[in-house]
Scaffold this motif. Structure first.
Motif, PDB file in Angstrom:
ATOM      1  N   PRO A  32       6.196   3.129 -16.240  1.00  0.00           N
ATOM      2  CA  PRO A  32       7.397   3.889 -15.897  1.00  0.00           C
ATOM      3  C   PRO A  32       7.066   4.975 -14.875  1.00  0.00           C
ATOM      4  O   PRO A  32       5.897   5.253 -14.578  1.00  0.00           O
ATOM      5  N   SER A  33       8.109   5.585 -14.351  1.00  0.00           N
ATOM      6  CA  SER A  33       7.963   6.682 -13.401  1.00  0.00           C
ATOM      7  C   SER A  33       8.557   7.944 -14.003  1.00  0.00           C
ATOM      8  O   SER A  33       9.646   7.906 -14.594  1.00  0.00           O
ATOM      9  N   GLU A  34       7.876   9.051 -13.864  1.00  0.00           N
ATOM     10  CA  GLU A  34       8.409  10.330 -14.339  1.00  0.00           C
ATOM     11  C   GLU A  34       9.600  10.731 -13.472  1.00  0.00           C
ATOM     12  O   GLU A  34       9.720  10.328 -12.313  1.00  0.00           O
ATOM     13  N   GLY A  35      10.462  11.547 -14.027  1.00  0.00           N
ATOM     14  CA  GLY A  35      11.657  11.962 -13.306  1.00  0.00           C
ATOM     15  C   GLY A  35      12.694  10.868 -13.183  1.00  0.00           C
ATOM     16  O   GLY A  35      13.563  10.900 -12.307  1.00  0.00           O
ATOM     17  N   ASP A  36      12.605   9.863 -14.047  1.00  0.00           N
ATOM     18  CA  ASP A  36      13.532   8.721 -14.036  1.00  0.00           C
ATOM     19  C   ASP A  36      14.140   8.614 -15.431  1.00  0.00           C
ATOM     20  O   ASP A  36      13.671   7.824 -16.263  1.00  0.00           O
ATOM     21  N   PRO A  37      15.168   9.409 -15.764  1.00  0.00           N
ATOM     22  CA  PRO A  37      15.621   9.556 -17.149  1.00  0.00           C
ATOM     23  C   PRO A  37      16.038   8.268 -17.833  1.00  0.00           C
ATOM     24  O   PRO A  37      15.924   8.140 -19.049  1.00  0.00           O
ATOM     25  N   HIS A  38      16.540   7.298 -17.091  1.00  0.00           N
ATOM     26  CA  HIS A  38      17.015   6.056 -17.714  1.00  0.00           C
ATOM     27  C   HIS A  38      16.039   4.899 -17.534  1.00  0.00           C
ATOM     28  O   HIS A  38      16.358   3.774 -17.927  1.00  0.00           O
ATOM     29  N   GLY A  39      14.882   5.145 -16.934  1.00  0.00           N
ATOM     30  CA  GLY A  39      13.877   4.095 -16.802  1.00  0.00           C
ATOM     31  C   GLY A  39      14.205   3.027 -15.783  1.00  0.00           C
ATOM     32  O   GLY A  39      13.618   1.947 -15.813  1.00  0.00           O
ATOM     33  N   GLU A  40      15.108   3.315 -14.854  1.00  0.00           N
ATOM     34  CA  GLU A  40      15.537   2.290 -13.899  1.00  0.00           C
ATOM     35  C   GLU A  40      14.419   1.903 -12.942  1.00  0.00           C
ATOM     36  O   GLU A  40      14.280   0.727 -12.574  1.00  0.00           O
ATOM     37  N   VAL A  41      13.610   2.884 -12.537  1.00  0.00           N
ATOM     38  CA  VAL A  41      12.526   2.585 -11.597  1.00  0.00           C
ATOM     39  C   VAL A  41      11.517   1.619 -12.228  1.00  0.00           C
ATOM     40  O   VAL A  41      11.096   0.640 -11.603  1.00  0.00           O
ATOM     41  N   GLY A  42      11.144   1.884 -13.479  1.00  0.00           N
ATOM     42  CA  GLY A  42      10.202   1.002 -14.157  1.00  0.00           C
ATOM     43  C   GLY A  42      10.744  -0.408 -14.296  1.00  0.00           C
ATOM     44  O   GLY A  42      10.010  -1.391 -14.092  1.00  0.00           O
ATOM     45  N   LEU A  43      12.030  -0.537 -14.622  1.00  0.00           N
ATOM     46  CA  LEU A  43      12.633  -1.860 -14.760  1.00  0.00           C
ATOM     47  C   LEU A  43      12.655  -2.600 -13.427  1.00  0.00           C
ATOM     48  O   LEU A  43      12.351  -3.795 -13.351  1.00  0.00           O
ATOM     49  N   VAL A  44      13.014  -1.891 -12.342  1.00  0.00           N
ATOM     50  CA  VAL A  44      13.083  -2.526 -11.025  1.00  0.00           C
ATOM     51  C   VAL A  44      11.704  -3.011 -10.593  1.00  0.00           C
ATOM     52  O   VAL A  44      11.543  -4.129 -10.076  1.00  0.00           O
ATOM     53  N   ARG A  45      10.676  -2.213 -10.842  1.00  0.00           N
ATOM     54  CA  ARG A  45       9.326  -2.584 -10.436  1.00  0.00           C
ATOM     55  C   ARG A  45       8.802  -3.755 -11.280  1.00  0.00           C
ATOM     56  O   ARG A  45       8.141  -4.660 -10.764  1.00  0.00           O
ATOM     57  N   ALA A  46       9.087  -3.730 -12.583  1.00  0.00           N
ATOM     58  CA  ALA A  46       8.670  -4.860 -13.419  1.00  0.00           C
ATOM     59  C   ALA A  46       9.414  -6.124 -13.012  1.00  0.00           C
ATOM     60  O   ALA A  46       8.837  -7.233 -12.993  1.00  0.00           O
ATOM     61  N   ASP A  47      10.685  -5.985 -12.645  1.00  0.00           N
ATOM     62  CA  ASP A  47      11.475  -7.136 -12.225  1.00  0.00           C
ATOM     63  C   ASP A  47      10.940  -7.709 -10.915  1.00  0.00           C
ATOM     64  O   ASP A  47      10.912  -8.939 -10.725  1.00  0.00           O
ATOM     65  N   ALA A  48      10.505  -6.832 -10.028  1.00  0.00           N
ATOM     66  CA  ALA A  48       9.932  -7.312  -8.773  1.00  0.00           C
ATOM     67  C   ALA A  48       8.660  -8.113  -9.022  1.00  0.00           C
ATOM     68  O   ALA A  48       8.414  -9.151  -8.376  1.00  0.00           O
ATOM     69  N   GLU A  49       7.852  -7.669  -9.983  1.00  0.00           N
ATOM     70  CA  GLU A  49       6.641  -8.417 -10.322  1.00  0.00           C
ATOM     71  C   GLU A  49       6.969  -9.742 -10.991  1.00  0.00           C
ATOM     72  O   GLU A  49       6.261 -10.740 -10.820  1.00  0.00           O
ATOM     73  N   LEU A  50       8.070  -9.773 -11.740  1.00  0.00           N
ATOM     74  CA  LEU A  50       8.507 -11.030 -12.334  1.00  0.00           C
ATOM     75  C   LEU A  50       8.832 -12.048 -11.250  1.00  0.00           C
ATOM     76  O   LEU A  50       8.420 -13.223 -11.325  1.00  0.00           O
ATOM     77  N   TYR A  51       9.551 -11.621 -10.225  1.00  0.00           N
ATOM     78  CA  TYR A  51       9.905 -12.543  -9.149  1.00  0.00           C
ATOM     79  C   TYR A  51       8.663 -12.960  -8.362  1.00  0.00           C
ATOM     80  O   TYR A  51       8.577 -14.091  -7.873  1.00  0.00           O
ATOM     81  N   ARG A  52       7.674 -12.063  -8.252  1.00  0.00           N
ATOM     82  CA  ARG A  52       6.416 -12.451  -7.602  1.00  0.00           C
ATOM     83  C   ARG A  52       5.699 -13.526  -8.417  1.00  0.00           C
ATOM     84  O   ARG A  52       5.142 -14.482  -7.864  1.00  0.00           O
ATOM     85  N   ALA A  53       5.737 -13.381  -9.768  1.00  0.00           N
ATOM     86  CA  ALA A  53       5.105 -14.384 -10.623  1.00  0.00           C
ATOM     87  C   ALA A  53       5.784 -15.738 -10.461  1.00  0.00           C
ATOM     88  O   ALA A  53       5.112 -16.782 -10.427  1.00  0.00           O
ATOM     89  N   LYS A  54       7.084 -15.729 -10.317  1.00  0.00           N
ATOM     90  CA  LYS A  54       7.800 -16.999 -10.125  1.00  0.00           C
ATOM     91  C   LYS A  54       7.468 -17.598  -8.758  1.00  0.00           C
ATOM     92  O   LYS A  54       7.282 -18.814  -8.619  1.00  0.00           O
ATOM     93  N   ALA A  55       7.401 -16.746  -7.744  1.00  0.00           N
ATOM     94  CA  ALA A  55       7.114 -17.236  -6.400  1.00  0.00           C
ATOM     95  C   ALA A  55       5.709 -17.800  -6.297  1.00  0.00           C
ATOM     96  O   ALA A  55       5.447 -18.712  -5.494  1.00  0.00           O
ATOM     97  N   GLU A  56       4.788 -17.296  -7.107  1.00  0.00           N
ATOM     98  CA  GLU A  56       3.403 -17.741  -7.047  1.00  0.00           C
ATOM     99  C   GLU A  56       3.132 -18.959  -7.939  1.00  0.00           C
ATOM    100  O   GLU A  56       1.985 -19.372  -8.088  1.00  0.00           O
ATOM    101  N   GLY A  57       4.193 -19.501  -8.560  1.00  0.00           N
ATOM    102  CA  GLY A  57       4.017 -20.742  -9.306  1.00  0.00           C
ATOM    103  C   GLY A  57       4.440 -20.716 -10.761  1.00  0.00           C
ATOM    104  O   GLY A  57       4.281 -21.708 -11.473  1.00  0.00           O
ATOM    105  N   ARG A  58       4.948 -19.569 -11.242  1.00  0.00           N
ATOM    106  CA  ARG A  58       5.425 -19.426 -12.613  1.00  0.00           C
ATOM    107  C   ARG A  58       4.276 -19.496 -13.634  1.00  0.00           C
ATOM    108  O   ARG A  58       3.143 -19.748 -13.294  1.00  0.00           O
ATOM    109  N   ASN A  59       4.630 -19.252 -14.898  1.00  0.00           N
ATOM    110  CA  ASN A  59       3.682 -19.271 -16.019  1.00  0.00           C
ATOM    111  C   ASN A  59       2.467 -18.392 -15.718  1.00  0.00           C
ATOM    112  O   ASN A  59       1.318 -18.806 -15.846  1.00  0.00           O
TER     113      ASN A  59
END
Length: 397
Positions: A356-383
């Motif tokens: 997570p990122s400090e100064g982000d009361p609802h955790g949106e930054v952490g979710l966006v960054r984790a979601d971006a890594e999820l899409y990278r995992a899919k682009a690199e072949g999934r699983n």
């Protein structure tokens, strides 16, 4: 208690058993709240009324029936009560102990009646009832566990303890009080104090169990409010609330990580096997993940086949530890296929992990960054698991 007469107390007790039976039947048939447990409670009250509701009705009965029916009725009603209690508390205890206690109690009452003794049937019934009351104390103590405060647990167990103590006291009277057998044979009514005490204890047990049912109903409502109805994971609103709370704790050095997981090729499951298989796949994934998560980890369903885990960390910046947990979840899911119509259906997931990122009361930054890594995992072949590089504002170990 000169203002009370025993027949009136017994009539009030009989009326209470009828009203309680109707109340339990209403819970079972109308509101559908733990219907099996409620029916067992209703049967117990009706049995109690049928065998204790009219002492005058038994006045002309043969001694063997006048002595045996109340004792067998009391034993039967207690057995039904403990069975209902176990269902209310979702106990996994097998009924062997109840079978033994019930059988031994009934045999003791029967042997006492056959011997012609006035004390033996009542002694066997009282001892059996006391044992069942103590068994109920154990069930309540185990069933409530850490979910309720000690004060609530004490209040729930107290009437069962009182019932056991009354039974043990009566056992002592039967054994050591001269002339008690004549009281039993003649059908002498109990003292007003004793009658009132028995009524208060038994009525308190019923009211406590109704309170337990209300607690169960409230817990069920809370579960439906905070849980995804299909998988049992936290729904999105509840997960976002947990994320907001975790962000508030971040300033105090209590770090966490987020792992967003998406089931690979989920559309193929729905298209190839039907939506029922898709639902079963979602449930299977949650079961597998929950088995390999800690009690403090929060698993939520963000929507569709996308889930997220909020993992509290011992060290605020332990990204490697979070990645290890995410990798374990990925590996375990691939290793445990879903059995669908007799055939194994292998499921895999892609995972994105971020701090997570400090100064982000609802955790949106952490979710966006984790979601971006999820899409990278899919682009690199999934699983596979992809991990976000910590921001300079992120806490570091």
């Amino acid at each position: 208690m000169d203002f009370l007469d025993v027949p009136t107390v017994l009539q009030v007790s009989a009326l209470f058993n009828v009203v309680a039976a109707l109340a339990w039947l209403g819970l079972a048939q109308v509101f559908r709240i733990a219907p099996r447990a409620s029916r067992l409670m209703a049967a117990g009250h009706l049995l109690r009324f049928a065998t204790h509701g009219c002492a005058d009705c038994m006045a002309d009965w043969p001694d063997v029936l006048r002595q045996g029916v109340p004792e067998l009725g009391l034993l039967g009603s207690m057995l039904l009560l403990v069975m209902a209690l176990r269902r209310m508390l979702r106990s996994r205890q097998r009924p062997h102990d109840l079978q033994w206690l019930g059988t031994l109690g009934a045999l003791g009452i029967g042997a006492g009646l056959a011997s012609g003794s006035g004390l033996a049937p009542q002694l066997a019934g009282t001892i059996s009832t006391s044992a069942l009351a103590l068994l109920a104390v154990r069930e309540v103590a185990r069933g409530l566990g850490p979910q309720r405060s000690r004060l609530i647990a004490l209040g729930m167990t107290a009437p069962f303890v009182g019932l056991a103590l009354l039974g043990l006291g009566h056992t002592a009277e039967l054994l050591f009080t001269p002339g008690w057998e004549d009281h039993v044979r003649l059908g002498v009514l109990p003292t007003p104090q004793r009658a009132v005490l028995w009524f208060v204890v038994t009525a308190t047990i019923t009211l406590n169990l109704i309170a337990l049912m209300i607690w169960r109903l409230i817990a069920r409502i809370e579960h439906l409010t905070h849980r995804d109805p299909l998988t049992g994971a936290l729904n999105r609103r509840a997960f976002e609330r947990a994320l907001t709370d975790a962000q508030a704790q971040l300033q105090r050095g209590r770090g966490f990580a987020l792992a967003i997981m998406d089931i690979d090729h989920f559309k193929r499951v729905n298209d190839g096997h039907g939506h029922a298989a898709g639902d079963a796949a979602l449930q299977h994934c949650v079961r597998v993940w929950q088995r390999h998560l800690r009690a403090v980890d929060r698993l939520g369903r963000l929507g569709g086949e996308e889930f997220c885990v909020l993992m509290p960390l011992a060290q605020p910046g332990d990204l490697a530890g979070a990645a290890t947990v995410a990798e374990r979840l990925r590996v375990q899911l691939a290793a445990e296929p879903l059995e669908w119509k007799g055939q194994p259906l292998t499921l895999t997931c892609s995972v994105g992990v971020a701090l997570p990122s400090e100064g982000d009361p609802h955790g949106e930054v952490g979710l966006v960054r984790a979601d971006a890594e999820l899409y990278r995992a899919k682009a690199e072949g999934r699983n596979r698991v992809c991990v976000a590089t910590p921001l300079t504002a992120d806490p570091v170990s």
